[in-house]
Design an enzyme around this catalytic site. Sequence first.
Site, short mmCIF file in Angstrom:
data_model
loop_
_atom_site.label_atom_id
_atom_site.label_comp_id
_atom_site.label_asym_id
_atom_site.label_seq_id
_atom_site.Cartn_x
_atom_site.Cartn_y
_atom_site.Cartn_z
N TYR A 35 0.82 -1.21 0.00
CA TYR A 35 0.00 0.00 0.00
C TYR A 35 0.87 1.27 0.00
O TYR A 35 0.43 2.32 -0.43
CB TYR A 35 -0.91 0.03 1.24
CG TYR A 35 -2.18 -0.80 1.16
CD1 TYR A 35 -2.37 -1.73 0.14
CD2 TYR A 35 -3.19 -0.66 2.11
CE1 TYR A 35 -3.54 -2.50 0.07
CE2 TYR A 35 -4.36 -1.40 2.05
CZ TYR A 35 -4.53 -2.32 1.03
OH TYR A 35 -5.68 -3.06 0.98
N GLY A 36 2.06 1.13 0.53
CA GLY A 36 2.91 2.30 0.78
C GLY A 36 3.37 3.04 -0.45
O GLY A 36 3.87 4.16 -0.37
N CYS A 66 -2.52 -0.85 9.26
CA CYS A 66 -1.61 -0.35 8.23
C CYS A 66 -1.41 1.16 8.39
O CYS A 66 -2.37 1.93 8.40
CB CYS A 66 -2.23 -0.64 6.86
SG CYS A 66 -1.23 -0.06 5.50
N CYS A 188 5.50 2.08 10.46
CA CYS A 188 5.17 1.06 9.46
C CYS A 188 5.13 -0.29 10.16
O CYS A 188 5.94 -0.56 11.05
CB CYS A 188 6.22 1.06 8.35
SG CYS A 188 6.00 -0.25 7.13
N THR A 189 4.18 -1.12 9.73
CA THR A 189 4.02 -2.44 10.37
C THR A 189 5.29 -3.30 10.33
O THR A 189 5.50 -4.14 11.19
CB THR A 189 2.91 -3.22 9.64
OG1 THR A 189 3.16 -3.17 8.23
CG2 THR A 189 1.54 -2.66 9.95
N1 DGL Z 1 1.22 -2.09 6.25
C1 DGL Z 1 2.07 -1.21 5.49
C2 DGL Z 1 2.34 0.05 6.33
O1 DGL Z 1 2.35 -0.01 7.54
C3 DGL Z 1 3.32 -1.96 5.09
C4 DGL Z 1 3.96 -1.55 3.84
C5 DGL Z 1 3.12 -1.45 2.59
O2 DGL Z 1 2.05 -2.02 2.43
O3 DGL Z 1 3.62 -0.73 1.70
O4 DGL Z 1 2.50 1.11 5.80
#
Ligand code: DGL
Length: 272
Positions: A35-36, A66, A188-189
Amino acid sequence: VFDSGIGGLTVVRALRRRLPGEDIVYFGDTARFPYGTKSAETLVELALEDAEFLLARGVRLVVVACHSASSVALEELRRRLSVPVVGVIEPGARAVVAATQKHRVAVIGTSATIRAGAYERAIRKVESAKAKGQTGGRRELTIVAKATPLFVPLAEEGWVDGAVPELVAREYLRPLVDEGVDALLLGCTHFPLLAGVMGRVLGSGVKLVDSSEETAGEVERRLGKARRTKCEGQTGGRLRVYVSDIAPSFESLAARFLGESPTEVMRASVGE
Ligand code: DGL
């Protein structure tokens, strides 16, 4: 609880420690991960679909584990959903403000998270609420925000120690030491998995702040009385993990984030 993938299981881990009697439904959007790197507009759409999936399973509170989704979609989720929504931003902001002595903090996250600026706004809000209760001159809080996207694939690969992550951590984090920060919010997770190498690069003068514990505390407070009245069909401590794709590496990765192997894992499609 929902997340872009399985990183959000770190929040589930904290929730299960604090609320062992709660049933948890987890949705990880592994098929559409990451998602990032996505735009705010797309993230809001994805977050709404993920939350709808959980609501259809009868949850009474939604946790947005997230950070990228929390940074841009919380307001819309709260407007549209009929149940309370807890994100990771406000709990993280409270934790980092409590951790700094020098009034100099840093926040790291994905590009989407840092671009959104939600952490800075939340930290400023916590700080000004705190300052209102104090007498005397107020010291301005310095916030350094930095996107550190390469930590995500490193954590996914399990490459959390050794020369490569150390080099990446040095590139990203040394400038933060030069800025004199004494608390670093892991926005971030995936970042808690690299806490060891980050700590070595930063030295003992910088506290690493992981928001998952504080988020679990917020869930406990929000559930309040509802926690004592069982939901229909609630079994107590059951964890159901739904993901939109089960990759071959799923099991080992999930165990790393959750601290145990999830027993009930199912594939589910959303947004179709
Ligand atoms: N869960 C996403 C976050 O904490 C991890 C990284 C991603 O999806 O790009 O932003």
